[in-house]
Design a protein around this motif. Structure first.
Motif, PDB file in Angstrom:
ATOM      1  N   GLN A  14     -30.728   8.625 -18.270  1.00 31.66           N
ATOM      2  CA  GLN A  14     -31.166   9.345 -17.072  1.00 31.66           C
ATOM      3  C   GLN A  14     -32.579   8.896 -16.665  1.00 31.66           C
ATOM      4  OE1 GLN A  14     -31.040  13.598 -17.473  1.00 31.66           O
ATOM      5  NE2 GLN A  14     -31.303  13.938 -15.286  1.00 31.66           N
ATOM      6  N   TYR A  42     -34.736   2.136 -11.156  1.00 28.62           N
ATOM      7  CA  TYR A  42     -33.917   1.257 -10.321  1.00 28.62           C
ATOM      8  C   TYR A  42     -33.921   1.735  -8.882  1.00 28.62           C
ATOM      9  CZ  TYR A  42     -31.989   0.593 -15.041  1.00 28.62           C
ATOM     10  OH  TYR A  42     -31.832   0.401 -16.386  1.00 28.62           O
ATOM     11  N   PRO A  76     -27.490   2.679  -9.610  1.00 28.77           N
ATOM     12  CA  PRO A  76     -28.271   2.888 -10.835  1.00 28.77           C
ATOM     13  C   PRO A  76     -27.428   3.432 -12.000  1.00 28.77           C
ATOM     14  CG  PRO A  76     -29.561   3.554  -8.954  1.00 28.77           C
ATOM     15  CD  PRO A  76     -28.165   3.251  -8.444  1.00 28.77           C
ATOM     16  N   SER A  77     -26.473   4.311 -11.711  1.00 30.92           N
ATOM     17  CA  SER A  77     -25.651   4.860 -12.799  1.00 30.92           C
ATOM     18  C   SER A  77     -24.717   3.793 -13.393  1.00 30.92           C
ATOM     19  CB  SER A  77     -24.847   6.079 -12.340  1.00 30.92           C
ATOM     20  OG  SER A  77     -23.957   5.726 -11.314  1.00 30.92           O
ATOM     21  N   GLU A  94     -32.569   5.275 -15.162  1.00 39.07           N
ATOM     22  CA  GLU A  94     -32.094   5.179 -13.774  1.00 39.07           C
ATOM     23  C   GLU A  94     -33.215   5.342 -12.760  1.00 39.07           C
ATOM     24  OE1 GLU A  94     -28.721   7.560 -12.679  1.00 39.07           O
ATOM     25  OE2 GLU A  94     -27.607   6.939 -14.464  1.00 39.07           O
ATOM     26  N   THR A 153     -26.745   1.869 -16.028  1.00 36.54           N
ATOM     27  CA  THR A 153     -26.888   2.539 -17.327  1.00 36.54           C
ATOM     28  C   THR A 153     -25.535   2.729 -18.014  1.00 36.54           C
ATOM     29  OG1 THR A 153     -26.935   4.716 -16.255  1.00 36.54           O
ATOM     30  CG2 THR A 153     -29.066   3.674 -16.771  1.00 36.54           C
TER      31      THR A 153
END
Length: 143
Positions: A35, A41, A55-56, A38, A59
């Motif tokens: 978390q 980004y 972004p998710s 992210e 990760t």
């Protein structure tokens, strides 16, 4: 004082700030705090190896890695800053304690290398990343 001196000092300050930014980020990476990662980004998309990703999604690619190697750790070996680009060479280590790419846990310690180039925008966000990690050597070490 010449006109170049203030520019050089400013450049050194910018480099220090970029290095501090990256060291802050890598601490979250090594803590596997997805978390927090992210937030570094650009949204809604960052370019990973020239492809747009959320972004998710960036990760999410680390989750199977950390499940297979709960102690996965990036150690910076070389760090070069050129304008708004950060070039890094890492020594990466971990212990194979979970399933990784279908291979059951072996308990083996692994070590590999990674080279990554980041482009920073606004001095605070990564908007592009080009990455090469030697996963073939990881598979050989746990097979």
């Amino acid at each position: 004082m010449t006109e170049q001196e203030p520019s050089t000092n400013s450049s050194m300050t910018d480099k220090s700030a970029l290095r501090a930014l990256y060291e802050y980020y890598i601490d979250f990476c090594n803590a596997h705090d997805f978390q927090a990662m992210e937030k570094f980004y650009t949204a809604p998309a960052i370019r990973i190896n020239d492809e747009p990703w959320t972004p998710s999604r960036v990760t999410d690619q680390f989750r199977p890695l950390v499940e297979g190697f709960p102690d996965w750790h990036w150690e910076i070996r070389h760090f070069v800053i050129d304008d708004n680009f950060l070039s890094l060479h890492f020594r990466v280590t971990g212990t194979h304690l979970g399933v990784f790419q279908g291979i059951p846990p072996t308990g083996k310690k692994v070590e590999t290398t990674q080279f990554t180039l980041y482009r920073v925008v606004g001095g605070v966000k990564f908007d592009a990343v080009w990455d090469m990690t030697d996963f073939d050597s990881v598979i050989k070490q746990i097979s």
